[in-house]
Design a protein around this motif. Structure first.
Motif, short mmCIF file in Angstrom:
data_model
loop_
_atom_site.label_atom_id
_atom_site.label_comp_id
_atom_site.label_asym_id
_atom_site.label_seq_id
_atom_site.Cartn_x
_atom_site.Cartn_y
_atom_site.Cartn_z
N UNK A 113 16.50 9.29 -0.38
CA UNK A 113 15.03 9.23 -0.87
C UNK A 113 14.32 8.06 -0.56
N UNK A 114 14.91 6.97 -0.35
CA UNK A 114 14.20 5.69 -0.10
C UNK A 114 13.63 5.78 1.27
N UNK A 115 14.22 6.44 2.44
CA UNK A 115 13.90 6.86 3.47
C UNK A 115 12.68 7.55 3.53
N UNK A 116 12.82 8.62 2.82
CA UNK A 116 11.42 9.71 2.66
C UNK A 116 10.47 8.90 2.29
N UNK A 117 10.50 8.12 1.02
CA UNK A 117 9.52 7.44 0.56
C UNK A 117 8.86 6.67 1.81
N UNK B 279 -5.17 4.40 -1.60
CA UNK B 279 -4.40 3.01 -1.87
C UNK B 279 -3.41 2.98 -2.92
N UNK B 280 -3.66 3.72 -4.00
CA UNK B 280 -3.04 3.66 -5.07
C UNK B 280 -1.76 4.41 -4.78
N UNK B 281 -1.90 5.58 -4.11
CA UNK B 281 -0.57 6.51 -3.90
C UNK B 281 0.23 5.65 -2.67
N UNK B 282 -0.45 4.89 -1.85
CA UNK B 282 0.33 4.07 -0.80
C UNK B 282 1.30 3.00 -1.82
N UNK B 283 0.56 2.32 -2.84
CA UNK B 283 1.34 1.44 -3.74
C UNK B 283 2.61 2.29 -4.34
N UNK B 284 2.53 3.28 -4.93
CA UNK B 284 3.17 3.84 -5.57
C UNK B 284 4.54 4.47 -4.71
N UNK B 285 4.00 4.57 -3.45
CA UNK B 285 5.01 5.26 -2.43
C UNK B 285 5.96 3.93 -1.90
N UNK B 286 5.17 2.94 -1.61
CA UNK B 286 5.98 1.76 -1.09
C UNK B 286 6.71 1.16 -2.28
N UNK B 287 6.34 1.26 -3.53
CA UNK B 287 7.02 0.38 -4.60
C UNK B 287 8.41 1.31 -4.86
N UNK B 288 8.07 2.57 -4.89
CA UNK B 288 9.36 3.47 -5.02
C UNK B 288 10.46 3.26 -3.71
N UNK B 289 9.97 3.20 -2.64
CA UNK B 289 10.72 2.92 -1.68
C UNK B 289 11.62 1.75 -1.65
N UNK B 290 10.86 0.74 -2.26
CA UNK B 290 11.52 -0.79 -2.26
C UNK B 290 12.48 -0.75 -3.32
N UNK B 291 11.95 -0.05 -4.36
CA UNK B 291 12.86 -0.11 -5.66
C UNK B 291 14.14 0.63 -5.30
#
Length: 223
Positions: A182-186, A28-40
């Motif tokens: 990068x955003x698409x990859x995230x 769950x923590x990894x998912x939060x980091x990935x989606x936060x990075x993608x949105x940012x």
């Protein structure tokens, strides 16, 4: 770094003091980091890049820190929510430590703006020592010995579902207006991790269903 040590440490404490977490919660923590990075990267990176006045590589490297602080702060807030009033002292300190790190890492992104001011310099310099001091204080706060960890009855679908929606939004924006690779990859990585999390949640849900059916059958046989 702060993120892996703090996140894993909070997971250990949460498992011991509050609720029985599983390996899936680390995902769950990894998912939060990935989606936060993608949105940012999709919606905020250009603005941050323009405001910071630094090269792309520098901003891309330093934006990782506040993004990684998000799950740590979220986990501390979750601990506060799950605990009863009177047992939250330790977790308030953890949340303040994470908040101090978020503030310091955000200020550091703008060395030619607020980060270059006297206030920004003091805030950035004090962030790590303050967070470490607060964490040290939290470790020494005695927990309530009568409050044992509760069973984790959460479905495990919520974080993965929200992250999947946000990741799909990033992909839609990327098709309408070409965005960073990068955003698409995230976003793709978020969907893959969320898919794995859905699988774990479904497996656990099936196990709980079978367990309850077994209990009902035993109760019926006893009657």
């Amino acid at each position: 770094g702060f993120f892996p040590c703090a996140y894993l440490g909070l997971l250990v404490l949460m498992r011991r003091d509050i609720i029985k977490v599983t390996g899936a919660n680390i995902l769950d923590g990894a998912i939060v980091v990935l989606v936060a990075a993608s949105v940012l990267v999709t919606f905020g990176f250009d603005a941050i890049l323009h405001a910071s006045g630094e090269p792309v590589a520098w901003v891309a490297t330093n934006v990782v820190y506040p993004v990684a602080d998000v799950p740590v702060l979220g986990l501390a807030i979750l601990g506060i929510v799950l605990l009863r009033t009177g047992n939250r002292g330790r977790w308030y300190l953890f949340a303040l430590a994470a908040l101090a790190n978020v503030a310091g890492d955000m200020v550091a992104l703008f060395p030619k703006g607020i980060g270059g001011s006297h206030f920004g310099f003091v805030l950035n310099s004090a962030a790590w020592p303050t967070s470490l001091f607060l964490i040290s204080c939290a470790v020494w706060v005695a927990r309530n010995p009568s409050a044992g960890p509760k069973e984790n009855d959460a479905s495990g679908f919520m974080i993965a579902a929200v992250a999947s929606v946000l990741a799909l939004l990033v992909l839609v924006v990327g098709t309408a207006d070409p965005t960073s690779v990068v955003a698409v990859l995230f976003a793709v990585a978020t969907l893959v991790a969320s898919g794995a999390r859905f699988g774990l949640a479904l497996r656990r849900l099936n196990a709980l269903t079978e367990q309850r059916h077994g209990e009902l059958e035993r109760a019926a046989a006893a009657e």
